[in-house]
Design a protein around this motif. Sequence first.
Motif, PDB file in Angstrom:
ATOM      1  N   PRO A  55      65.976  80.493  39.609  1.00  0.00           N
ATOM      2  CA  PRO A  55      66.170  81.136  38.448  1.00  0.00           C
ATOM      3  C   PRO A  55      64.704  81.620  37.452  1.00  0.00           C
ATOM      4  CG  PRO A  55      66.083  78.712  38.340  1.00  0.00           C
ATOM      5  CD  PRO A  55      65.793  79.049  39.691  1.00  0.00           C
ATOM      6  N   ILE A  56      65.158  82.228  36.649  1.00  0.00           N
ATOM      7  CA  ILE A  56      64.016  82.788  35.575  1.00  0.00           C
ATOM      8  C   ILE A  56      63.531  81.340  35.072  1.00  0.00           C
ATOM      9  CG2 ILE A  56      63.412  84.393  34.014  1.00  0.00           C
ATOM     10  CD1 ILE A  56      65.435  86.410  35.029  1.00  0.00           C
ATOM     11  N   PHE A  57      62.187  81.387  35.146  1.00  0.00           N
ATOM     12  CA  PHE A  57      61.269  80.599  34.319  1.00  0.00           C
ATOM     13  C   PHE A  57      61.264  81.219  32.862  1.00  0.00           C
ATOM     14  CE2 PHE A  57      57.650  78.861  32.070  1.00  0.00           C
ATOM     15  CZ  PHE A  57      57.761  77.566  32.363  1.00  0.00           C
ATOM     16  N   GLY A  58      61.831  80.234  31.942  1.00  0.00           N
ATOM     17  CA  GLY A  58      61.827  80.246  30.473  1.00  0.00           C
ATOM     18  C   GLY A  58      63.114  80.993  29.849  1.00  0.00           C
ATOM     19  N   ILE A  59      64.120  81.144  30.805  1.00  0.00           N
ATOM     20  CA  ILE A  59      65.339  81.946  30.209  1.00  0.00           C
ATOM     21  C   ILE A  59      66.002  81.184  28.840  1.00  0.00           C
ATOM     22  CG2 ILE A  59      66.943  80.492  31.498  1.00  0.00           C
ATOM     23  CD1 ILE A  59      66.959  84.312  31.146  1.00  0.00           C
ATOM     24  N   GLN A  60      65.849  79.961  28.708  1.00  0.00           N
ATOM     25  CA  GLN A  60      66.201  79.475  27.554  1.00  0.00           C
ATOM     26  C   GLN A  60      65.623  79.874  26.205  1.00  0.00           C
ATOM     27  OE1 GLN A  60      65.389  77.635  30.065  1.00  0.00           O
ATOM     28  NE2 GLN A  60      67.367  76.850  31.056  1.00  0.00           N
ATOM     29  N   ASP A  61      64.207  80.033  26.440  1.00  0.00           N
ATOM     30  CA  ASP A  61      63.289  80.512  25.580  1.00  0.00           C
ATOM     31  C   ASP A  61      63.770  81.651  25.088  1.00  0.00           C
ATOM     32  OD1 ASP A  61      62.292  77.862  25.147  1.00  0.00           O
ATOM     33  OD2 ASP A  61      60.270  78.767  25.986  1.00  0.00           O
ATOM     34  N   LEU A  62      63.981  82.701  25.987  1.00  0.00           N
ATOM     35  CA  LEU A  62      64.217  84.122  25.838  1.00  0.00           C
ATOM     36  C   LEU A  62      65.450  84.306  25.240  1.00  0.00           C
ATOM     37  CD1 LEU A  62      62.656  85.750  29.026  1.00  0.00           C
ATOM     38  CD2 LEU A  62      61.932  86.016  26.738  1.00  0.00           C
ATOM     39  N   GLU A 116      58.860  76.311  26.561  1.00  0.00           N
ATOM     40  CA  GLU A 116      58.519  76.835  28.066  1.00  0.00           C
ATOM     41  C   GLU A 116      57.508  78.026  28.075  1.00  0.00           C
ATOM     42  OE1 GLU A 116      62.239  77.598  30.050  1.00  0.00           O
ATOM     43  OE2 GLU A 116      62.535  75.366  30.125  1.00  0.00           O
ATOM     44  N   LEU A 117      57.809  79.135  27.366  1.00  0.00           N
ATOM     45  CA  LEU A 117      56.963  80.260  27.362  1.00  0.00           C
ATOM     46  C   LEU A 117      55.963  80.304  26.276  1.00  0.00           C
ATOM     47  CD1 LEU A 117      59.504  82.828  27.965  1.00  0.00           C
ATOM     48  CD2 LEU A 117      58.139  81.792  29.572  1.00  0.00           C
ATOM     49  N   ARG A 118      55.998  79.165  25.394  1.00  0.00           N
ATOM     50  CA  ARG A 118      54.807  79.303  24.238  1.00  0.00           C
ATOM     51  C   ARG A 118      55.014  80.576  23.448  1.00  0.00           C
ATOM     52  NH1 ARG A 118      53.251  74.482  24.151  1.00  0.00           N
ATOM     53  NH2 ARG A 118      51.261  75.282  22.998  1.00  0.00           N
ATOM     54  N   LEU A 119      56.379  81.245  23.302  1.00  0.00           N
ATOM     55  CA  LEU A 119      56.301  82.148  22.126  1.00  0.00           C
ATOM     56  C   LEU A 119      56.179  81.625  20.846  1.00  0.00           C
ATOM     57  CD1 LEU A 119      59.871  83.722  23.841  1.00  0.00           C
ATOM     58  CD2 LEU A 119      57.333  84.450  23.988  1.00  0.00           C
TER      59      LEU A 119
END
Length: 168
Positions: free
Chosen positions: A40-47, A122-125
């Motif tokens: 899966p794509i890492f950080g999909i939940q954050d995006l 996860e992505l530190r956005l």
Amino acid sequence: MDRVITHIRQMIEYLLMFSLLMMVVINFADVTGRHLFNHPIFGIQDLTEHLMAVVVFCGLPLVTMAGTHLTVDLFDKLTQSSGMRWWKQVITLLMTVILCLISWTFLQSALEAHSIADVSPELRLPRAPLYLLMACSAVLSALGLLYISYYPSAKAQANLPSSSGGEL
């Protein structure tokens, strides 16, 4: 004035459409990657979380300007009478105050998130710009509500219904 409002509305619509398109693309890629490649794509939940907030808060001023908020028409016959015109003014002002309070709350959240450098897990956005977008959206909604309520040509231009729809 109408040109500025039309331009702002178009910019919001384009941002909303782009955000929705990006949600569809990344979720399609995530599901494809998960099922075909077991990756899966890492950080999909954050995006998805950030894009969903953008979609919802871009929609808020558009729905407000179009006058298509969810309404209950139980008392429409009573409130549409000429003696109750003051009621619509009270509701408009109350909704404007509530939207301004929502904006103030998100502005405070944006300042706090900026001061503590709040980021997604996860992505530190950074979260401060997202909260600022939400605050701006609520302000635009409040201004849009006042515009369609008090500017004479705005209601005709937006093709607003005279009542909320169904009759009881």
